[in-house]
Design a protein around this motif. Structure first.
Motif, short mmCIF file in Angstrom:
data_model
loop_
_atom_site.label_atom_id
_atom_site.label_comp_id
_atom_site.label_asym_id
_atom_site.label_seq_id
_atom_site.Cartn_x
_atom_site.Cartn_y
_atom_site.Cartn_z
N ASP A 1 7.36 11.14 -12.13
CA ASP A 1 8.29 10.16 -11.57
C ASP A 1 7.55 9.16 -10.70
OD1 ASP A 1 10.47 11.49 -12.71
OD2 ASP A 1 10.82 12.69 -10.91
N SER A 2 6.69 9.68 -9.85
CA SER A 2 5.97 8.84 -8.90
C SER A 2 5.13 7.78 -9.61
CB SER A 2 5.07 9.71 -8.01
OG SER A 2 4.29 8.91 -7.13
N MET A 3 4.42 8.19 -10.65
CA MET A 3 3.56 7.23 -11.36
C MET A 3 4.37 6.22 -12.17
SD MET A 3 0.22 9.49 -12.42
CE MET A 3 1.02 11.07 -12.68
N LEU A 4 5.43 6.68 -12.83
CA LEU A 4 6.25 5.76 -13.62
C LEU A 4 6.97 4.77 -12.72
CD1 LEU A 4 7.69 8.25 -16.26
CD2 LEU A 4 5.93 6.50 -16.62
N GLY B 1 12.31 4.82 -3.73
CA GLY B 1 12.60 4.28 -5.05
C GLY B 1 12.24 2.82 -5.23
N VAL B 2 12.24 2.41 -6.49
CA VAL B 2 11.79 1.07 -6.85
C VAL B 2 12.73 0.00 -6.31
CG1 VAL B 2 11.31 -0.48 -8.79
CG2 VAL B 2 10.63 1.93 -8.92
N GLU B 3 14.03 0.16 -6.54
CA GLU B 3 14.98 -0.87 -6.14
C GLU B 3 14.95 -1.12 -4.65
OE1 GLU B 3 19.83 -1.74 -6.33
OE2 GLU B 3 18.95 -0.06 -7.44
N LEU C 1 0.87 -1.18 0.00
CA LEU C 1 0.00 0.00 0.00
C LEU C 1 0.89 1.22 0.00
CD1 LEU C 1 -2.76 1.40 0.24
CD2 LEU C 1 -2.60 1.09 2.72
N SER C 2 0.83 2.00 -1.08
CA SER C 2 1.69 3.16 -1.22
C SER C 2 0.91 4.45 -1.01
CB SER C 2 2.32 3.17 -2.62
OG SER C 2 3.01 4.39 -2.85
N PHE C 3 1.49 5.36 -0.24
CA PHE C 3 0.89 6.68 -0.08
C PHE C 3 1.18 7.56 -1.28
CE2 PHE C 3 0.66 4.94 4.06
CZ PHE C 3 -0.32 5.62 4.75
N GLY C 4 2.16 7.19 -2.10
CA GLY C 4 2.40 7.88 -3.36
C GLY C 4 2.85 9.32 -3.23
N HIS C 5 3.53 9.66 -2.13
CA HIS C 5 3.98 11.04 -1.96
C HIS C 5 5.00 11.42 -3.04
CE1 HIS C 5 2.02 11.54 1.91
NE2 HIS C 5 2.60 10.44 2.35
N TYR C 6 4.94 12.66 -3.48
CA TYR C 6 5.97 13.20 -4.36
C TYR C 6 6.23 14.64 -3.96
CZ TYR C 6 1.89 14.92 -7.03
OH TYR C 6 0.70 15.50 -7.40
N GLY C 7 7.34 15.18 -4.46
CA GLY C 7 7.73 16.53 -4.10
C GLY C 7 9.20 16.56 -3.72
N ARG D 1 -0.05 16.21 -2.77
CA ARG D 1 0.93 15.61 -3.67
C ARG D 1 0.95 14.10 -3.46
NH1 ARG D 1 5.96 19.96 -3.28
NH2 ARG D 1 4.96 21.60 -4.53
N GLN D 2 -0.14 13.48 -3.87
CA GLN D 2 -0.31 12.04 -3.81
C GLN D 2 -1.18 11.64 -5.00
OE1 GLN D 2 -1.24 12.38 0.79
NE2 GLN D 2 -1.05 10.24 0.23
N GLN D 3 -1.48 10.36 -5.11
CA GLN D 3 -2.37 9.92 -6.17
C GLN D 3 -3.77 10.50 -5.94
OE1 GLN D 3 -1.12 8.52 -8.71
NE2 GLN D 3 0.87 8.08 -7.79
N SER D 4 -4.34 11.12 -6.96
CA SER D 4 -5.68 11.67 -6.81
C SER D 4 -6.65 11.08 -7.82
CB SER D 4 -5.65 13.20 -6.99
OG SER D 4 -5.14 13.54 -8.27
#
Length: 342
Positions: A25-28, A316-318, A7-13, A54-57
């Protein structure tokens, strides 16, 4: 525990030191992460949904992209705020993603969590609530949404239409059979859990409960799950509903893990959120053997069939794949989990 996911909060900034994680970046990265999790045999990936933050909306395009690039993993939300939604449009979007994924949508919805703005749903055009938190709007929208995905006629057909009109009530399209069985209600207390059971949808138990009587979080949550299942049975719904709980769980297997999470393990506490007293879940961080012992003693994890791990997506993904792989390899099998990989 039959299944686990993230479960990701998807924060960006801003990330500090002049670095920034953009919305793109966050979505990719979310798509790349989902592909990696699918390869690991993880069961699900879900995203928090918050407006004016700044999250998924608007998660449906992201879920569709993930569904098209994966084979087994469930794609979902935890949760969509129904106060903001046009229920018929959401029904069309949900059916589309469910069809693209081959029935792998796990659509979590609810009244929503505390906002960064004042009654943001009114800016979206949904006014007239008689409840200070808009719960009546959320439930009205949800009722209409369920009718739509069940295939009920929502508008009268026009037999004189030049586009092949038909008479009688017409359902929204596309329609995905069985979608209702993949809908979850996010419940924050026992009453809303019972209501979800009465509606015949799955239960996504919150990371916090708006109840506080001195008992540990997992005991309150296990009681909530029991009430949900009893309500489902009393309502006469067929089959067995699914139940998910979420936890922050970090296996420490490297010095880097210890640097990030070594001091983050803590007991849940009691606080105030959205004007209500609430009990918060705890963070688990430690060696895999210690995590197995702790999670086996967690009453709600034992009662649920699905565990969703909250992940630090900004790292990050890794990094997140390594954390999840450690959980899949060293912790999850001792809780009853088996990989979806052939």
């Amino acid at each position: 525990m039959q299944r686990f996911g993230t479960l990701s909060f998807g924060h960006y900034g801003p990330l500090g030191r002049g670095r920034e994680l953009t919305a793109g970046d966050s979505m990719l990265q979310a798509i790349d992460l989902a592909q990696g999790l699918d390869d690991l045999g993880v069961n699900g990936i879900a995203f928090r949904v918050h407006h004016f933050a700044r999250q998924q909306s608007s998660p449906m395009p992201l879920l569709a992209a993930i569904a098209a690039k994966t084979e087994r993993i469930e794609v979902g939300t935890g949760v969509i705020d129904m106060r903001y939604e046009n229920p018929l449009y959401l029904a069309e979007e949900a059916a589309s993603v469910d069809l693209i994924s081959g029935g792998r949508l796990a659509l979590g919805v609810s009244r929503g969590s505390p906002e960064t703005v004042v009654k943001g749903y009114e800016a979206f055009g949904y006014t007239g609530s008689q409840d200070p938190r808009g719960a009546d709007i959320a439930r009205d929208h949800f009722s209409t949404f369920l009718r739509a995905i069940d295939g009920e006629g929502m508008a009268e057909g026009d037999p004189s239409s030049p586009f092949g009109g038909a008479s009688g009530p017409q359902r929204v399209e596309p329609h995905s059979p069985g979608l209702r069985s993949r809908v979850w209600w996010g419940a924050g207390n026992r009453d809303t859990a019972v209501w979800a059971g009465q509606q015949g949808v799955n239960l996504m138990s919150s990371t916090l409960l708006t109840e506080a009587d001195g008992r540990e979080f997992d005991l309150l949550q296990a009681e909530q799950i029991d009430g949900f299942r009893q309500a489902w049975s009393d309502a006469g719904h067929p089959g067995t509903p699914r139940v998910s709980v979420s936890r922050s769980v970090f296996p420490i297997t490297t010095a880097e893990d210890d640097l990030y999470f070594g001091r983050s393990a803590e007991q849940g506490g009691i606080g105030v959120i959205d004007g209500m007293h609430a009990t918060f879940g705890r963070t688990y961080a430690g060696t895999p053997d210690r995590l197995v012992e702790q999670l086996q003693q967690d009453a709600a994890v034992a009662a649920a069939d699905t565990l969703m791990l909250t992940i630090p997506s900004q790292l990050g993904v890794e990094f997140n794949l390594r954390i999840v792989e450690a959980f899949a390899k060293y912790v999850a099998p001792s809780l009853g989990w088996e990989s979806t990989r052939a």
